[in-house]
Design a protein around this motif. Structure first.
Motif, PDB file in Angstrom:
ATOM      1  N   ARG A  31       0.839  -1.192   0.000  1.00 46.04           N
ATOM      2  CA  ARG A  31       0.000   0.000   0.000  1.00 46.04           C
ATOM      3  C   ARG A  31       0.876   1.246   0.000  1.00 46.04           C
ATOM      4  N   GLY A  32       0.284   2.324  -0.459  1.00 46.80           N
ATOM      5  CA  GLY A  32       1.036   3.570  -0.478  1.00 46.80           C
ATOM      6  C   GLY A  32       0.546   4.505  -1.545  1.00 46.80           C
ATOM      7  N   LYS A  33       1.447   5.372  -1.984  1.00 48.24           N
ATOM      8  CA  LYS A  33       1.103   6.398  -2.953  1.00 48.24           C
ATOM      9  C   LYS A  33       2.300   6.681  -3.831  1.00 48.24           C
ATOM     10  N   GLN A  34       2.049   6.742  -5.115  1.00 49.37           N
ATOM     11  CA  GLN A  34       3.059   7.098  -6.091  1.00 49.37           C
ATOM     12  C   GLN A  34       2.488   8.219  -6.958  1.00 49.37           C
ATOM     13  N   GLY A  35       2.975   9.423  -6.722  1.00 50.66           N
ATOM     14  CA  GLY A  35       2.421  10.550  -7.471  1.00 50.66           C
ATOM     15  C   GLY A  35       0.954  10.732  -7.148  1.00 50.66           C
ATOM     16  N   ARG A  36       0.127  10.660  -8.160  1.00 52.50           N
ATOM     17  CA  ARG A  36      -1.317  10.850  -7.985  1.00 52.50           C
ATOM     18  C   ARG A  36      -2.065   9.531  -7.817  1.00 52.50           C
ATOM     19  N   LEU A  37      -1.356   8.430  -7.714  1.00 52.81           N
ATOM     20  CA  LEU A  37      -1.963   7.116  -7.570  1.00 52.81           C
ATOM     21  C   LEU A  37      -1.800   6.614  -6.144  1.00 52.81           C
ATOM     22  N   ALA A  38      -2.928   6.348  -5.461  1.00 48.87           N
ATOM     23  CA  ALA A  38      -2.917   5.709  -4.143  1.00 48.87           C
ATOM     24  C   ALA A  38      -3.439   4.287  -4.304  1.00 48.87           C
ATOM     25  N   PHE A  39      -2.879   3.343  -3.539  1.00 46.88           N
ATOM     26  CA  PHE A  39      -3.250   1.949  -3.756  1.00 46.88           C
ATOM     27  C   PHE A  39      -3.085   1.140  -2.483  1.00 46.88           C
ATOM     28  N   ASP A  40      -3.834   0.042  -2.424  1.00 43.30           N
ATOM     29  CA  ASP A  40      -3.719  -0.965  -1.374  1.00 43.30           C
ATOM     30  C   ASP A  40      -4.073  -2.300  -2.003  1.00 43.30           C
TER      31      ASP A  40
END
Length: 856
Positions: free
Chosen positions: A638-647
């Protein structure tokens, strides 16, 4: 920290010398030790301004190490009348400086503490902080952007209050960010970003919440530990863990979801924790108020009002909700009243006492279930005009919170439940059978009284040169449920009185007390193995004493329906057990914003005596039913890369003696004590066998317009996709081994767009669930069946929802359409109330509301 480590070794060496014989050496050592300690400390001062250059009083200042969740100062620090602050006796090195105030956007920055003063972003000696106001003058997009920064990872931090969430799969729903139908508590929209949930949509107004996931029965969310502000709200956590109460979405600030790893801190359930966080008092206003009025399809009328403020040491928040409607089917009207009050009393600089009161009262007429053939002909049908359901729920809570030291927090929480649920109506296994309006109705009354005391102590300290966090706690829980079943009146109204004198030969009669006692001790500890990796083991010791005290009647009839035998049987049981649950979590940061986590935790679910003793014409319970045990495994990124957040999560659930249902001939004990078949096919509930469930859950969220841009547009997409597979590994029941586990759609998708321009916000969401079985026999659906609606699978369905809101000053307009494409579908085959039979979901509905905010 390094200096302390060096000097601890130096003191160990000095301890072996008798320095009293060497006064010069002793003096030099003391001088060097003192000077080094003094040089290893620093002070930090600063001043806080708003964007107009005016100093700001009352801004909270916090300092933490860069990689550790603990405070570096012993007391709360607030800016004075000139916006200044001073913190002394700080260690050298990099720290993170936070500034918080409810009327401003929070800030944080990295500060390097040196002997000659702080160095931060080129500032030579004193830190200056400029705060941007967060006020009603900001557009809704700007307000939500601040909230997005706070919750863009949609999870809980490693340590929150007196709880540890490191290495666990956690999710947070911030309702202030959502443009949805909150007046109707629409669960599809409320939980749209919680991965893999299976939701029963059988309630017109969201009065009851029924969610499951990973193969857990959604009925009244009984597989989760359900809490409000951290205390239990279900009927009986062990003996009857069903939630008849759910706070209105308009009065919820956040919803916290912790999956099966919550078994160590909150209870043993396979589902984990579901915690409703209600608003706390506003510390910056003497009085503030909010009023919402919503109307909608099928006579929906919803009024919600809240008030909040602080006067001196006393803070308050409260809300009231009134809701009524006619329902989309005949015989489905409802009325609900809900009140919540919270008082906060500052008992000291670092402690407070919080009292809460909750009351819910609702009455609903239940249209009953449908057969598959009736459902195919149309859902606006009911042949049950005398079925009613009532809930009276009263919750009381008292919580003491104290920061014993900068590194130690204590919470003591007492909660009391005094509640009842009452149901009366005509129930039969032949769903299509028309109600005999002259016959008595089946009456079920449940009375719930329980008390819980939970204490938590969280301590942050250093283990060697690295930070560590220890949580220990204990919970004492005592409940006394009462269950009564017998003949109700033969009238048509909401009369919940017992009519034994009028109908003495009614076959379903019983009266039981269910006293339960539970004592639990739990502990978790975060070990920071490095700056990027932490390990969190935990244990929970459970001591459970479950009892059943009461009797039931058995009446035999001849072929023409005359009673020929009437016997009363005492049924007193006691089930004592104690066991230890263990778990461990791992967290590793691949980068500052990306985390790899893993968790393994044992789970346990107690069998309920209440299920055993209630007579139901649609299913039969195995009298030898037993507890189920197992474990949950999670591996996620999980986390965030630029404008993309994910889990992204892969999971496995392993059940031993899983509770479930199969279709089989009904049996009963005859006069000779022999088990004989009655000739009817019913659901049989018991320990079906050992099961394995595994799958994948993913939540991704993408901001098409960067938050840092000055554009007043907003466009965000999310995809909540879950895949699940399951099998019964072994079973003593023929035809079960190798079958799929019930309540598991293979695919579960919720996806949508959130968009906006200035004060206009909107959302569109599509929900899809594939076919799922409702029993371990995997019985297929027969659309032509016109006898029993309790047999068969739930077909795949897809639903589209659309919502808009517009803010104009202190006013906000809301509206939308749920089930925009007007799909006809169902999510539940009820074996008891509100059925039996198929309970159809809502067709296309609309809503329109207005909100006004008042402040002083």
């Amino acid at each position: 920290m390094k200096e302390l480590g060096v000097w601890s070794e130096g003191l160990w060496i000095i301890g072996y010398l008798d320095l009293s014989k060497y006064p010069i050496i002793l003096s030099c050592c003391l001088f060097l030790f003192t000077s080094t300690i003094l040089s290893a400390q620093a002070s930090l001062s600063g001043q806080v301004f708003n964007t107009e250059g005016i100093p700001q009083e009352g801004v909270e200042i916090l300092l933490t190490p860069v990689d550790a969740p603990r405070l570096l100062h012993q007391e709360l620090i607030f800016t004075d009348g000139e916006g200044r602050f001073l913190i002394t006796d700080l260690p050298l090195g990099p720290v993170r400086l936070y500034s918080r105030h409810p009327d401003f956007i929070s800030t944080d920055r990295l500060v390097e503490l040196r002997a000659d003063g702080p160095r931060s972003e080129g500032i030579p000696a004193e830190v200056q902080i400029i705060l941007t106001p967060l006020s009603y003058n900001l557009t809704a997009v700007e307000v939500n952007s601040e909230r997005d920064r706070q919750y863009d990872l949609l999870r809980l931090r490693a340590v929150e209050g007196t709880a540890i969430y490191a290495g666990k799969k956690t999710e947070v729903v911030d309702l202030s960010r959502l443009t949805i139908n909150r007046a109707a508590n629409n669960p599809r929209q409320v939980y749209g970003t919680v991965a893999g949930l299976n939701i029963y949509e059988s309630d017109d107004a969201g009065l009851q919440l029924s969610i499951g996931g990973r193969g857990l029965d959604p009925n009244r969310t009984a597989s989760f530990n359900v809490r409000q502000n951290g205390y239990d709200i279900s009927a009986d956590v062990l003996g009857y863990p069903e939630s008849y109460y759910s706070p209105p979405a308009e009065g919820i600030e956040r919803i916290q979801v912790v999956r099966g790893a919550a078994s160590l801190q909150y209870g043993t359930q396979f589902g984990g924790l579901l915690n409703f966080v209600l608003p706390s008092p506003d510390p910056n206003r003497r009085i503030g108020a909010r009023l919402r009025q919503t109307v909608g399809s099928y006579g929906l009328l919803n009024t919600f009002a809240s008030f909040t403020g602080t006067s001196g040491k006393l803070g308050y928040y409260g809300h009231a909700n009134y809701k009524r409607g006619d329902g989309f089917r005949p015989n489905s009207e409802y009325e609900s009243k809900h009140v919540y009050l919270r008082l906060d009393w500052a008992t000291g600089r670092n402690s407070r006492l919080v009292g809460e009161l909750t009351w819910l009262d609702y009455l609903a007429q239940q249209a009953g279930g449908l057969t598959d053939a009736e459902f195919e002909r149309g859902i606006n049908f009911s042949n049950r005009s005398r079925n009613w359901f009532a809930v009276d729920w009263q919750l009381y809570a008292l919580r003491f919170e104290s920061q014993l030291a900068a590194t130690t927090d204590l919470t003591v929480q007492l909660s009391v439940l005094n509640a009842s649920r009452k149901a009366v109506g005509f129930r039969t296994n032949r769903v299509s059978q028309v109600d005999d309006v002259t016959a008595p109705r089946d009456l079920l009354i449940g009375e719930f009284a329980n008390l819980s005391l939970e204490t938590r102590l969280l301590h942050r300290y250093e283990l060697g040169t690295r930070p560590a966090v220890l949580l220990v706690g204990a919970k004492v829980y005592r409940a006394n449920n009462q269950a009564l079943q017998g003949p109700g009146t033969n009238g048509a109204g909401a009369d919940f009185s017992l009519a034994t004198s009028e109908f003495p030969a009614y076959p379903n009669q019983s009266a039981f007390d269910f006293p339960n006692f539970n004592l639990a001790f739990f502990a978790e500890h975060i070990f920071y193995l490095s700056e990027k990796t932490s390990l969190t083991p935990g244990l929970r010791l459970e001591v459970i004493d479950t009892r059943s005290e009461g009797s039931f009647r058995r009446i035999d009839f001849d072929l023409v329906g005359n009673p020929i035998r009437d016997e009363t049987f005492a049924d007193n049981r006691e089930f004592q057990r104690s066991f230890l649950l263990a778990g461990i979590g791992l967290s590793h940061r691949l980068s500052p914003e990306v985390e790899l986590y893993a968790n393994a935790s044992q789970n346990y679910r107690s069998v309920t005596f209440n299920d055993i003793r209630i007579v139901n014409p649609s299913f039969q319970v195995d009298p030898d039913i037993d507890d189920e045990r197992g474990y949950t495994l999670d591996l996620g990124l999980r986390g965030k890369q630029g404008r993309l957040a994910f889990d992204l999560t892969a999971y496995t659930l392993r059940y031993q003696q899983r509770l479930g249902e199969v279709l089989r001939p009904e049996t009963r004990i005859n006069a000779e004590g022999e088990e004989v078949e009655t000739g009817r096919i019913v659901r049989f509930r018991g320990n079906i066998g050992d099961a394995l469930i595994y799958g994948m859950e993913s939540l991704t969220q993408y901001d098409f317009i960067p938050q840092s841009d000055s554009s007043q547009f907003r466009l965000q997409a999310f995809v909540n996709l879950a895949y699940a597979n399951s099998t019964y590994l072994e079973s003593a029941i023929a035809g079960v081994e190798g079958r799929e586990v019930e309540f598991i759609p293979r695919w579960n998708l919720r996806t949508g767009l959130r968009f906006g321009y200035r004060n206009l916000l909107g959302s569109i969401q599509y929900s899809f669930l594939s076919e799922q079985f409702t029993d371990a026999s995997n019985a297929p659906r027969n659309p032509l069946d016109n006898v029993s609606g309790i047999v068969g699978s739930i077909p795949a369905y897809g639903v589209l929802d659309f919502s808009l809101s517009y803010r104009l000053g202190r006013f906000q307009l809301e509206g939308g359409i749920n089930n925009l494409l007007d799909r006809q579908y169902f999510t539940r085959r009820a074996t008891g109330y509100p059925g039996p039979g198929i309970i159809p979901a809502l067709p296309q509905t609309w809503y329109l509301g207005v909100e006004i905010q008042l402040a002083q």
